[in-house]
Write a protein that holds these residues in place. Structure first.
Motif, PDB file in Angstrom:
ATOM      1  N   UNK A  44     -36.555  19.646   3.876  1.00 52.53           N
ATOM      2  CA  UNK A  44     -37.868  19.007   3.874  1.00 52.53           C
ATOM      3  C   UNK A  44     -38.789  19.701   4.875  1.00 52.53           C
TER       4      UNK A  44
ATOM      5  N   UNK B 166     -34.403  20.149  -3.407  1.00 52.18           N
ATOM      6  CA  UNK B 166     -33.177  19.423  -3.749  1.00 52.18           C
ATOM      7  C   UNK B 166     -32.226  20.345  -4.494  1.00 52.18           C
TER       8      UNK B 166
ATOM      9  N   UNK C 143     -40.127  19.189  -0.526  1.00 55.07           N
ATOM     10  CA  UNK C 143     -38.680  19.175  -0.348  1.00 55.07           C
ATOM     11  C   UNK C 143     -38.003  20.067  -1.363  1.00 55.07           C
TER      12      UNK C 143
ATOM     13  N   UNK D 236     -31.131  17.031   5.243  1.00 58.60           N
ATOM     14  CA  UNK D 236     -30.252  15.882   5.019  1.00 58.60           C
ATOM     15  C   UNK D 236     -29.250  16.262   3.933  1.00 58.60           C
ATOM     16  N   UNK D 237     -28.406  15.310   3.585  1.00 61.95           N
ATOM     17  CA  UNK D 237     -27.478  15.547   2.490  1.00 61.95           C
ATOM     18  C   UNK D 237     -26.130  16.083   2.914  1.00 61.95           C
ATOM     19  N   UNK D 238     -25.911  16.212   4.206  1.00 60.17           N
ATOM     20  CA  UNK D 238     -24.629  16.732   4.651  1.00 60.17           C
ATOM     21  C   UNK D 238     -23.583  15.624   4.634  1.00 60.17           C
TER      22      UNK D 238
ATOM     23  N   UNK E 134     -30.296  19.162   1.538  1.00 56.32           N
ATOM     24  CA  UNK E 134     -31.621  18.860   1.044  1.00 56.32           C
ATOM     25  C   UNK E 134     -32.578  19.194   2.182  1.00 56.32           C
TER      26      UNK E 134
ATOM     27  N   UNK F  13     -34.019  17.029  12.361  1.00 57.04           N
ATOM     28  CA  UNK F  13     -35.265  17.780  12.475  1.00 57.04           C
ATOM     29  C   UNK F  13     -35.112  18.978  13.399  1.00 57.04           C
ATOM     30  N   UNK F  14     -35.918  20.001  13.122  1.00 56.34           N
ATOM     31  CA  UNK F  14     -36.112  21.057  14.097  1.00 56.34           C
ATOM     32  C   UNK F  14     -37.044  20.585  15.202  1.00 56.34           C
TER      33      UNK F  14
ATOM     34  N   UNK G 146     -21.218  12.787   5.101  1.00 57.15           N
ATOM     35  CA  UNK G 146     -21.206  11.665   6.031  1.00 57.15           C
ATOM     36  C   UNK G 146     -22.542  11.327   6.632  1.00 57.15           C
ATOM     37  N   UNK G 147     -23.574  12.030   6.226  1.00 54.74           N
ATOM     38  CA  UNK G 147     -24.864  11.823   6.881  1.00 54.74           C
ATOM     39  C   UNK G 147     -25.766  10.859   6.174  1.00 54.74           C
ATOM     40  N   UNK G 148     -25.309  10.290   5.051  1.00 55.80           N
ATOM     41  CA  UNK G 148     -26.180   9.460   4.244  1.00 55.80           C
ATOM     42  C   UNK G 148     -27.486  10.201   4.008  1.00 55.80           C
ATOM     43  N   UNK G 149     -28.588   9.582   4.274  1.00 55.75           N
ATOM     44  CA  UNK G 149     -29.870  10.219   4.044  1.00 55.75           C
ATOM     45  C   UNK G 149     -30.607  10.483   5.346  1.00 55.75           C
ATOM     46  N   UNK G 150     -29.890  10.446   6.472  1.00 52.23           N
ATOM     47  CA  UNK G 150     -30.593  10.655   7.728  1.00 52.23           C
ATOM     48  C   UNK G 150     -31.058  12.090   7.830  1.00 52.23           C
ATOM     49  N   UNK G 151     -32.189  12.268   8.450  1.00 56.62           N
ATOM     50  CA  UNK G 151     -32.797  13.582   8.609  1.00 56.62           C
ATOM     51  C   UNK G 151     -32.465  14.143   9.983  1.00 56.62           C
TER      52      UNK G 151
END
Lengths: 115, 115
Positions: free
Chosen positions: B34, B51, B49, B94-96, B32, B105-106, B98-103
């Protein structure tokens, strides 16, 4: 409506001291996140709460960092024995349910300076 | 490891010209994506975003972004830049697994729009 608020906006502390940073998420948001943004970099994930529990604390750099969210609303990030390398802007974000792909809404941040 | 790259530290554009801010990502699974914007002394603001579905997504303030799976890119675009668009722009994923919804960032790209 009110957005995410963070207090204090600025905090200056001496090396070795203890600090607490507060985050008040958007009302009704069950998911809360803490990030840290160092100068010239993007935010880095620290910890994610779903309700009262920490669902993912994999980003906390060491055991000097701890966060709580006892009633599932306000959260406090606690840093013990602060070091100069902890100086950064600490960002809090919240999202409605913490589901995949949900956008997060960020607060203005707390700028922490450790002297 | 998951990562986001913003290859340009700064992008300079004349007002009225089209702008592009580049972003590429490396994640496992279906991401996902953003875009957030950061104005001085203000928190990160969500722009748009991706999705699923249409590869071209439209967001706030006339911005849009195109998801390209084969090139693993998610470039931000606007047909006609405004001086008020000058700010720091962050791409995030996000969305990887095991990552839950954590972002993640670049490092950010500073957009400067000149009159």
């Amino acid at each position: 409506g009110a957005g995410v608020s963070q207090t204090p906006s600025n905090k200056v502390t001496e090396k070795g001291k203890y600090v607490e940073l507060r985050c008040d998420p958007i009302s009704g948001h069950t998911a809360l996140y803490w990030y840290r943004q160092s100068l010239g970099q993007g935010p880095e994930f620290l910890i994610y709460f779903q309700g009262t529990g920490a669902a993912d604390d994999s980003g906390l750099p060491n055991d000097r960092f701890f966060a709580v969210r006892p009633e599932g609303s306000v959260s406090t990030l606690k840093i013990q024995r602060t070091e100069r390398g902890d100086s950064a802007v600490y960002l809090c974000a919240s999202s409605s349910a913490g589901t995949q792909g949900e956008e997060q809404y960020f607060g203005p941040g707390t700028r922490l300076t450790v002297t | 490891a998951q990562s986001v790259a913003q290859p340009e530290d700064q992008v300079n554009v004349a007002e009225g010209n089209p702008l592009t801010v580049k972003c590429t990502y490396s994640v496992s699974g279906n991401p996902y994506l953003f875009w957030y914007v950061q104005y001085p002394n203000r928190g990160l603001q969500f722009l748009l975003k991706y999705i699923t579905g249409d590869n071209l997504v439209k967001g706030s303030y006339g911005f849009e972004a195109e998801f390209n799976k084969s090139q693993t890119s998610f470039h931000l675009k606007k047909p006609s830049a405004l001086v008020s668009d000058s700010a720091l722009y962050f791409c995030a994923v996000s969305g990887f697994s095991g990552g839950y919804n954590k972002l993640i960032f670049g490092a950010g790209t500073r957009l400067a729009v000149h009159p």
